[in-house]
Design a protein around this motif. Structure first.
Motif, PDB file in Angstrom:
ATOM      1  N   GLY A   1       0.809  -1.208   0.000  1.00  0.00           N
ATOM      2  CA  GLY A   1       0.000   0.000   0.000  1.00  0.00           C
ATOM      3  C   GLY A   1       0.845   1.261   0.000  1.00  0.00           C
ATOM      4  O   GLY A   1       0.543   2.229  -0.716  1.00  0.00           O
ATOM      5  N   LEU A   2       1.930   1.272   0.781  1.00  0.00           N
ATOM      6  CA  LEU A   2       2.803   2.442   0.864  1.00  0.00           C
ATOM      7  C   LEU A   2       3.564   2.675  -0.437  1.00  0.00           C
ATOM      8  O   LEU A   2       3.890   3.810  -0.780  1.00  0.00           O
ATOM      9  CB  LEU A   2       3.792   2.266   2.018  1.00  0.00           C
ATOM     10  CG  LEU A   2       3.177   2.275   3.430  1.00  0.00           C
ATOM     11  CD1 LEU A   2       4.231   1.902   4.461  1.00  0.00           C
ATOM     12  CD2 LEU A   2       2.561   3.636   3.744  1.00  0.00           C
ATOM     13  N   ALA A   3       3.864   1.621  -1.151  1.00  0.00           N
ATOM     14  CA  ALA A   3       4.617   1.749  -2.406  1.00  0.00           C
ATOM     15  C   ALA A   3       3.770   2.349  -3.521  1.00  0.00           C
ATOM     16  O   ALA A   3       4.307   2.920  -4.475  1.00  0.00           O
ATOM     17  CB  ALA A   3       5.156   0.388  -2.838  1.00  0.00           C
ATOM     18  N   TYR A   4       2.451   2.236  -3.404  1.00  0.00           N
ATOM     19  CA  TYR A   4       1.569   2.723  -4.459  1.00  0.00           C
ATOM     20  C   TYR A   4       0.837   4.016  -4.111  1.00  0.00           C
ATOM     21  O   TYR A   4       0.403   4.738  -5.000  1.00  0.00           O
ATOM     22  CB  TYR A   4       0.529   1.649  -4.799  1.00  0.00           C
ATOM     23  CG  TYR A   4       1.060   0.556  -5.699  1.00  0.00           C
ATOM     24  CD1 TYR A   4       0.881   0.612  -7.077  1.00  0.00           C
ATOM     25  CD2 TYR A   4       1.745  -0.522  -5.170  1.00  0.00           C
ATOM     26  CE1 TYR A   4       1.371  -0.382  -7.908  1.00  0.00           C
ATOM     27  CE2 TYR A   4       2.248  -1.529  -5.989  1.00  0.00           C
ATOM     28  CZ  TYR A   4       2.053  -1.453  -7.363  1.00  0.00           C
ATOM     29  OH  TYR A   4       2.559  -2.445  -8.180  1.00  0.00           O
TER      30      TYR A   4
ATOM     31  N   ASN B   1       8.768   4.348  -3.272  1.00  0.00           N
ATOM     32  CA  ASN B   1       7.644   5.067  -3.871  1.00  0.00           C
ATOM     33  C   ASN B   1       8.124   6.404  -4.438  1.00  0.00           C
ATOM     34  O   ASN B   1       8.477   7.316  -3.701  1.00  0.00           O
ATOM     35  CB  ASN B   1       6.551   5.298  -2.821  1.00  0.00           C
ATOM     36  CG  ASN B   1       5.288   5.895  -3.425  1.00  0.00           C
ATOM     37  OD1 ASN B   1       5.304   6.512  -4.489  1.00  0.00           O
ATOM     38  ND2 ASN B   1       4.182   5.720  -2.724  1.00  0.00           N
ATOM     39  N   ARG B   2       8.135   6.535  -5.756  1.00  0.00           N
ATOM     40  CA  ARG B   2       8.660   7.735  -6.407  1.00  0.00           C
ATOM     41  C   ARG B   2       7.730   8.938  -6.305  1.00  0.00           C
ATOM     42  O   ARG B   2       8.108  10.050  -6.636  1.00  0.00           O
ATOM     43  CB  ARG B   2       8.952   7.435  -7.874  1.00  0.00           C
ATOM     44  CG  ARG B   2      10.182   6.581  -8.085  1.00  0.00           C
ATOM     45  CD  ARG B   2      10.252   5.999  -9.483  1.00  0.00           C
ATOM     46  NE  ARG B   2       9.318   4.887  -9.662  1.00  0.00           N
ATOM     47  CZ  ARG B   2       9.379   4.011 -10.668  1.00  0.00           C
ATOM     48  NH1 ARG B   2      10.320   4.137 -11.585  1.00  0.00           N
ATOM     49  NH2 ARG B   2       8.500   3.024 -10.765  1.00  0.00           N
ATOM     50  N   LEU B   3       6.504   8.703  -5.805  1.00  0.00           N
ATOM     51  CA  LEU B   3       5.540   9.798  -5.659  1.00  0.00           C
ATOM     52  C   LEU B   3       5.082   9.961  -4.220  1.00  0.00           C
ATOM     53  O   LEU B   3       4.073  10.610  -3.953  1.00  0.00           O
ATOM     54  CB  LEU B   3       4.319   9.547  -6.560  1.00  0.00           C
ATOM     55  CG  LEU B   3       4.573   9.495  -8.070  1.00  0.00           C
ATOM     56  CD1 LEU B   3       3.305   9.094  -8.806  1.00  0.00           C
ATOM     57  CD2 LEU B   3       5.076  10.846  -8.576  1.00  0.00           C
ATOM     58  N   ALA B   4       5.826   9.398  -3.273  1.00  0.00           N
ATOM     59  CA  ALA B   4       5.407   9.412  -1.868  1.00  0.00           C
ATOM     60  C   ALA B   4       5.318  10.825  -1.311  1.00  0.00           C
ATOM     61  O   ALA B   4       6.107  11.706  -1.657  1.00  0.00           O
ATOM     62  CB  ALA B   4       6.372   8.584  -1.031  1.00  0.00           C
ATOM     63  N   SER B   5       4.326  11.023  -0.417  1.00  0.00           N
ATOM     64  CA  SER B   5       4.147  12.300   0.277  1.00  0.00           C
ATOM     65  C   SER B   5       4.363  12.156   1.778  1.00  0.00           C
ATOM     66  O   SER B   5       4.169  13.114   2.520  1.00  0.00           O
ATOM     67  CB  SER B   5       2.731  12.840   0.022  1.00  0.00           C
ATOM     68  OG  SER B   5       2.505  13.051  -1.347  1.00  0.00           O
ATOM     69  N   LEU B   6       4.740  10.956   2.232  1.00  0.00           N
ATOM     70  CA  LEU B   6       4.820  10.668   3.667  1.00  0.00           C
ATOM     71  C   LEU B   6       5.777  11.612   4.383  1.00  0.00           C
ATOM     72  O   LEU B   6       6.923  11.781   3.973  1.00  0.00           O
ATOM     73  CB  LEU B   6       5.271   9.220   3.870  1.00  0.00           C
ATOM     74  CG  LEU B   6       5.030   8.632   5.268  1.00  0.00           C
ATOM     75  CD1 LEU B   6       3.534   8.591   5.584  1.00  0.00           C
ATOM     76  CD2 LEU B   6       5.611   7.222   5.362  1.00  0.00           C
TER      77      LEU B   6
ATOM     78  N   LYS C   1       3.493   5.221 -15.065  1.00  0.00           N
ATOM     79  CA  LYS C   1       4.850   4.697 -15.123  1.00  0.00           C
ATOM     80  C   LYS C   1       5.576   4.880 -13.790  1.00  0.00           C
ATOM     81  O   LYS C   1       6.512   4.143 -13.477  1.00  0.00           O
ATOM     82  CB  LYS C   1       5.634   5.396 -16.234  1.00  0.00           C
ATOM     83  CG  LYS C   1       5.108   5.112 -17.634  1.00  0.00           C
ATOM     84  CD  LYS C   1       5.926   5.852 -18.689  1.00  0.00           C
ATOM     85  CE  LYS C   1       5.404   5.555 -20.090  1.00  0.00           C
ATOM     86  NZ  LYS C   1       6.187   6.290 -21.135  1.00  0.00           N
ATOM     87  N   LEU C   2       5.152   5.899 -13.020  1.00  0.00           N
ATOM     88  CA  LEU C   2       5.821   6.191 -11.747  1.00  0.00           C
ATOM     89  C   LEU C   2       5.198   5.455 -10.571  1.00  0.00           C
ATOM     90  O   LEU C   2       5.859   5.214  -9.565  1.00  0.00           O
ATOM     91  CB  LEU C   2       5.775   7.703 -11.468  1.00  0.00           C
ATOM     92  CG  LEU C   2       6.517   8.615 -12.443  1.00  0.00           C
ATOM     93  CD1 LEU C   2       6.311  10.074 -12.063  1.00  0.00           C
ATOM     94  CD2 LEU C   2       7.994   8.286 -12.488  1.00  0.00           C
ATOM     95  N   ILE C   3       3.917   5.150 -10.682  1.00  0.00           N
ATOM     96  CA  ILE C   3       3.226   4.486  -9.576  1.00  0.00           C
ATOM     97  C   ILE C   3       3.787   3.085  -9.353  1.00  0.00           C
ATOM     98  O   ILE C   3       4.062   2.356 -10.296  1.00  0.00           O
ATOM     99  CB  ILE C   3       1.711   4.419  -9.857  1.00  0.00           C
ATOM    100  CG1 ILE C   3       1.103   5.827  -9.768  1.00  0.00           C
ATOM    101  CG2 ILE C   3       1.010   3.493  -8.879  1.00  0.00           C
ATOM    102  CD1 ILE C   3      -0.363   5.877 -10.124  1.00  0.00           C
TER     103      ILE C   3
END
Length: 273
Positions: A34-37, A66-71, A130-132
């Protein structure tokens, strides 16, 4: 697993509290997925979850890949030492969780910039697809190494980007114009400001006499004197109680009780017969 699948597909969730729920390696793999997506989650609390070493590695692998993470916040265990076992730079071992997460966000931003992916076009559906999902370990390691080279020998304090991480002198003391800020005198006494008058003016003697450009005049700073005076009257009527609260020493136990209250799982009482 259903919850973590929902997390991976959710595009609005920002806070997730799982404190008190046991997370074994299998559950950690689901959480890692879940965290990776997920690209919107900012706060994750997993305190008192009995998370072992292997489970911690799964969770952090999901975060850093995760290349788009906001954590921005993760509680429950130290990230740095675990991240280094995944091939990330040894410097992270002694960093705070907030610093490690800031590093991860910045390294992927740098990676996106290097690959010609701006924050604007990363919202493009085709590019986002492609990034997700988790980046391959070699790419994660390379992105981390590049970011570390950019940082050089600089202090990890440069990663303190959140308000609660900054020194008091770096944060703005200004409040909304209709709010009131109590001040404490040198003797330790709280003071309530005087009631404002309708014809009150700001003393600008010694300042430039040039009129401010219309482009920088903020309409939201106009003062509602009636509302402000109601706030002041309320403060004066409760001043003694506020002053007593202001004199209380900090109690770590009280803070922990609040943490337990808000982050402990809800336990349903058994039905009475």
């Amino acid at each position: 697993k259903a919850l973590m699948k929902s997390l991976s597909e959710n595009s609005s969730l920002q806070y997730l509290g799982l404190s008190g729920i046991q997370i074994d390696p299998n559950a950690a793999k689901a959480l890692s997925y879940g965290l990776a997506y997920n690209a919107t989650l900012k706060y994750l609390h997993i305190d008192n979850c009995s998370i072992g070493y292997a489970a911690q590695r799964h969770i952090i692998a999901g975060v850093v890949s995760n290349r788009l993470a906001s954590l921005r916040t993760l509680t429950g265990f130290q990230i740095g030492a675990i991240a280094t076992t995944l091939g990330l730079p040894q410097n992270l071992e002694n960093w705070t969780n907030d610093q490690c997460l800031s590093f991860a966000r910045l390294m992927w931003k740098q990676w996106r910039d290097e690959n010609g992916i701006s924050d604007q076009n990363s919202g493009n559906k085709e590019i986002a697809e492609k990034l997700i999902g988790p980046a391959p370990p070699p790419i994660v390691k390379r992105a981390a190494e590049m970011m570390m080279q950019i940082m050089g020998t600089g202090s990890a304090n440069s990663l303190n980007t959140e308000d609660h991480q900054k020194e008091i002198s770096e944060t703005s003391p200004l409040v909304h114009s209709n709010d009131t800020m109590l001040e404490k005198s040198e003797s330790g006494t709280l003071r309530v400001p005087a009631i404002a008058q309708n014809d009150a003016k700001i003393d600008v003697e010694g300042w430039s006499s040039r009129e401010a450009p219309a482009s920088i005049i903020r309409n939201d700073l106009k003062v509602d004197l009636a509302q402000k005076n109601r706030n002041l009257l309320w403060l004066r009527s409760h001043f003694q109680s506020l002053h007593q609260v202001g004199q209380l020493p900090f109690n770590e136990a009280d803070l922990w009780q609040l943490h337990q209250y808000f982050f402990s799982p809800v336990v349903s009482a058994p039905d009475s017969e």
